[in-house]
Write an enzyme that holds these catalytic residues in place. Structure first.
Site, mmCIF file in Angstrom:
data_model
loop_
_atom_site.group_PDB
_atom_site.id
_atom_site.type_symbol
_atom_site.label_atom_id
_atom_site.label_comp_id
_atom_site.label_asym_id
_atom_site.label_seq_id
_atom_site.Cartn_x
_atom_site.Cartn_y
_atom_site.Cartn_z
ATOM 1 N N GLU A 25 -0.267 -5.930 -22.541
ATOM 2 C CA GLU A 25 0.204 -5.656 -21.292
ATOM 3 C C GLU A 25 0.777 -7.505 -21.486
ATOM 4 O O GLU A 25 1.840 -7.635 -20.454
ATOM 5 C CB GLU A 25 -0.603 -5.965 -19.910
ATOM 6 C CG GLU A 25 -2.231 -7.569 -20.290
ATOM 7 C CD GLU A 25 -3.450 -7.457 -19.333
ATOM 8 O OE1 GLU A 25 -2.926 -7.056 -18.020
ATOM 9 O OE2 GLU A 25 -4.041 -8.149 -19.789
ATOM 10 N N GLY A 56 0.416 -1.452 0.289
ATOM 11 C CA GLY A 56 -0.570 0.410 0.323
ATOM 12 C C GLY A 56 0.827 1.158 0.249
ATOM 13 O O GLY A 56 1.733 1.074 -0.201
HETATM 14 O O1 M6R Z 1 -9.234 -7.647 -9.753
HETATM 15 P P1 M6R Z 1 -9.866 -6.498 -10.740
HETATM 16 O O2 M6R Z 1 -11.001 -7.508 -11.881
HETATM 17 O O3 M6R Z 1 -10.120 -5.890 -10.272
HETATM 18 O O4 M6R Z 1 -8.971 -5.661 -11.036
HETATM 19 C C1 M6R Z 1 -8.856 -5.034 -11.956
HETATM 20 C C2 M6R Z 1 -8.220 -4.674 -13.515
HETATM 21 O O5 M6R Z 1 -6.338 -4.359 -12.425
HETATM 22 C C3 M6R Z 1 -7.504 -5.452 -14.553
HETATM 23 O O6 M6R Z 1 -8.472 -6.575 -14.714
HETATM 24 C C4 M6R Z 1 -6.047 -5.851 -15.150
HETATM 25 O O7 M6R Z 1 -6.717 -4.184 -16.509
HETATM 26 C C5 M6R Z 1 -5.484 -7.013 -15.892
HETATM 27 N N1 M6R Z 1 -4.211 -7.727 -15.484
HETATM 28 C C6 M6R Z 1 -5.717 -6.916 -17.533
HETATM 29 O O8 M6R Z 1 -5.710 -8.592 -17.936
#
Ligand code: M6R
Length: 595
Positions: free
Chosen positions: A480, A104
């Site tokens: 990514e 954090g």
């Molecule tokens: O765990 P979450 O679905 O809340 O995560 C959100 C984003 O960080 C996540 O979807 C990120 O964009 C991925 N690495 C995409 O593949």
């Protein structure tokens, strides 16, 4: 982001357990790692390295040779300070008596650091974390370890979780506000684990106690105690027994989790839609009852949320607002106790989404969530939850969670239209089509394309209507893991500017659904082709405009679900072709628990 591990108990290889536990948290951050333990002579041993903990086996860390019952560990995703041994956690206090790991951001660390420097504390790293450990030491000298930590926590601002140990005490003290921390209980007497996530200790125990925001836990030989960090009041907690599918968290026959998780979509859609109808109908009713619904998510989950707004408009004729979690606060003036916030998240721990929920809760908004990790903070603080049941998703790039989230949103839209049955039938048929599609020949066809375009610098993706968000999602996927510059556009927007980017041979993916958007998006593809673009069509039907055709089944309103899958496979093979690790892409982490 950042993985935390802690152990206190009768076993004498705590540091080895820490290294093992951290390997299961590596998806949370993998630029450096470290472990601190207390050995049989009462010394604090510390080992930290830059690089991935999964590559630590060759190092034969000295720390493993000691007998130790108390250890803490950390895998880092850098926020404050570069990737160096000095900035890796654990951090030691000025005297070296206290070791601390942290996830954090301490927002007031600059001010605290100045104060501590004036008090004579010397800083060895560029991290915000080091301020916590020195601050604790400052107070420990006045009031002892437990009270010192309590005092220090009250000075911290921001979202964080930390875990501290003291050389002279058989004790772990941890606190959280905004970042996840879970206690694992047993199985031996007086044995406790701490982890940012359950995989840290699931080999040892599936009995957990949740630490909530503004709470701390003190674990020692006399047991476990929880406190409110603001009031110091003691808190009672219960032990929760988790049911986890551990096998599905292994790679099995696949080289990477990403490919395994893509292929799991043969089954995950069916698992997502096989929900109790009451669960879907209950959330649909909440959407019906609400005066204003906001759909939120971040990254890929944000693209899913945007798809949701199209699905509700198309299927249920319902206006549902969309915003990214990180942008939601700008809309807070429109929130009332009649508003519904529908948040989408794989991890259920994304800080930007959790903060949006906090903003909404302050206005009395009802919270509904669609999550994968059922033990997550988001699942626990929501009024209504639909689990997507995709099983652990370990690759940083979200794949199977994405399609399962879209399946739930599709069901909700049908339920709002009073046609849940129709939605279930559509998705069951789509699950069958995906099963047929995901065969080795299909993968080879996409790999052949990846081989052809592996060296390109840029790619563009266009979509329209339901599939516009998938153009955006395709871009994220490609960015990514392949690191290719990729951008997604609404096809019709191209001519308003982005078309200037098109040059000879640049690959452009056109997502062409078999619906009323088909002719428009084909025209947009034609406009790109006329300027030299190489058109990759993702569509149930071929077209003379396509230079390369990736066939997808015709799935009607479930088209976003089937259309994104071949692009996930393409991104994977581009990553492999460019010698990138698709499971742990540079600069990223699976769960983004900082703002
Ligand atoms: O765990 P979450 O679905 O809340 O995560 C959100 C984003 O960080 C996540 O979807 C990120 O964009 C991925 N690495 C995409 O593949």
């Amino acid at each position: 982001m950042c993985g935390i591990f802690g152990y206190l108990g009768p076993q004498n290889n705590a540091s080895e357990m820490a290294i093992d536990g951290l390997k299961n948290l590596e998806y949370r951050g993998y630029d450096s790692w470290g472990v601190a333990c207390k050995n049989e002579n009462g010394d604090l041993l510390l080992e930290k390295h830059i690089g991935k903990i999964s590559e630590a086996d060759d190092l034969r860390p000295e720390i493993l040779d000691s007998i130790n019952h108390l250890a803490i560990g950390h895998s880092r995703w850098a926020t404050h300070g570069g990737v160096t041994d000095q900035n890796a956690h654990p951090h030691l206090s000025h005297s070296g008596n206290i070791a601390l790991v942290h996830n954090g951001i301490v927002e007031n660390y600059v001010e605290l650091r100045e104060e501590l420097k004036k008090d004579g504390f010397e800083f060895k790293s560029e991290t915000d974390t080091e301020t916590i450990v020195h601050l604790i030491e400052k107070y420990v000298s006045e009031v002892g370890f437990e009270e010192g930590v309590k005092k220090a926590v009250k000075r911290l601002e921001g979202r964080y979780a930390f875990l501290a140990i003291h050389k002279e005490e058989e004790k772990m003290i941890a606190a959280r506000t905004g970042s996840p921390l879970i206690v694992g209980v047993g199985p031996l007497d007086n044995e406790y684990f701490l982890g940012s996530d359950v995989p840290a200790f699931y080999k040892h125990t599936k009995r957990v106690m949740y630490l909530d925001d503004e709470q701390m836990v003190i674990i020692d030989n006399s047991g476990i105690r929880f406190f409110n960090t603001k009031t110091d009041e003691a808190i009672e907690k219960r032990v929760v027994e988790l049911t986890l599918d551990i096998e599905s968290a292994e790679k099995g026959k696949y080289a990477h989790f990403m490919l395994k998780e893509i292929m799991e979509q043969k089954d995950t859609l069916s698992r997502a839609i096989n929900q109790e109808p009451e669960l879907i109908e209950g959330m649909a009713q909440a959407i019906e009852d609400a005066r204003g619904t906001f759909l939120i998510g971040c990254g890929t989950a944000g693209k899913v949320a945007l798809t949701g707004s199209y699905l509700f408009s198309r299927i249920a004729k319902k206006h549902v607002n969309f915003t990214f979690g990180s942008e939601f606060a700008s809309y807070q003036d429109f929130l009332t106790d009649k508003t519904l916030l529908l948040s989408i998240s794989q991890s259920g721990e994304t800080a930007d989404t959790l903060e949006a929920i906090e903003v909404a809760q302050k206005k009395g908004v009802k919270i509904a969530s669609i999550v994968n990790v059922e033990s997550s903070t988001m699942a626990r603080i929501s009024d209504l939850v639909i689990p997507i049941k995709a099983g652990p998703e370990k690759a940083v790039a979200s794949t199977k969670a994405t399609t399962s989230q879209m399946a739930i949103l599709t069901l909700l839209a049908y339920a709002c239209a009073g046609k849940l049955n129709e939605g279930q039938q559509l998705l069951a048929a789509t699950a069958g089509k995906i099963n047929d599609m995901l065969n080795p020949r299909y993968e080879d066809h996409i790999k052949a394309l990846a081989d052809k375009i592996v060296d390109v610098e840029s790619m563009y993706i266009i979509g329209k209507g339901l599939n516009y968000p998938m153009a955006l999602e395709a871009a994220i996927k490609l960015q990514e893991v392949s690191y290719i510059h990729a951008e997604g556009f609404a096809g019709g927007e191209l001519k308003h500017g982005p078309i200037a980017l098109i040059t000879e041979g640049v690959p452009c993916i056109a997502i062409v659904a078999n619906d009323e958007t088909r002719s428009d998006i084909l025209s947009n593809a034609m406009e790109i082709k006329a300027r030299g673009g190489y058109i990759i069509g993702v569509s149930p039907e071929n077209s003379e405009i396509f230079d390369y055709w990736i066939k997808v089944p015709d799935a009607g309103n479930a088209s976003p679900i089937v259309n994104i899958i071949p692009i996930q496979i393409l991104a994977y093979h581009l990553a492999i072709g460019r010698e990138n690790n698709p499971d742990m892409p540079r600069n990223l982490a699976k769960s983004v628990t900082v703002k």
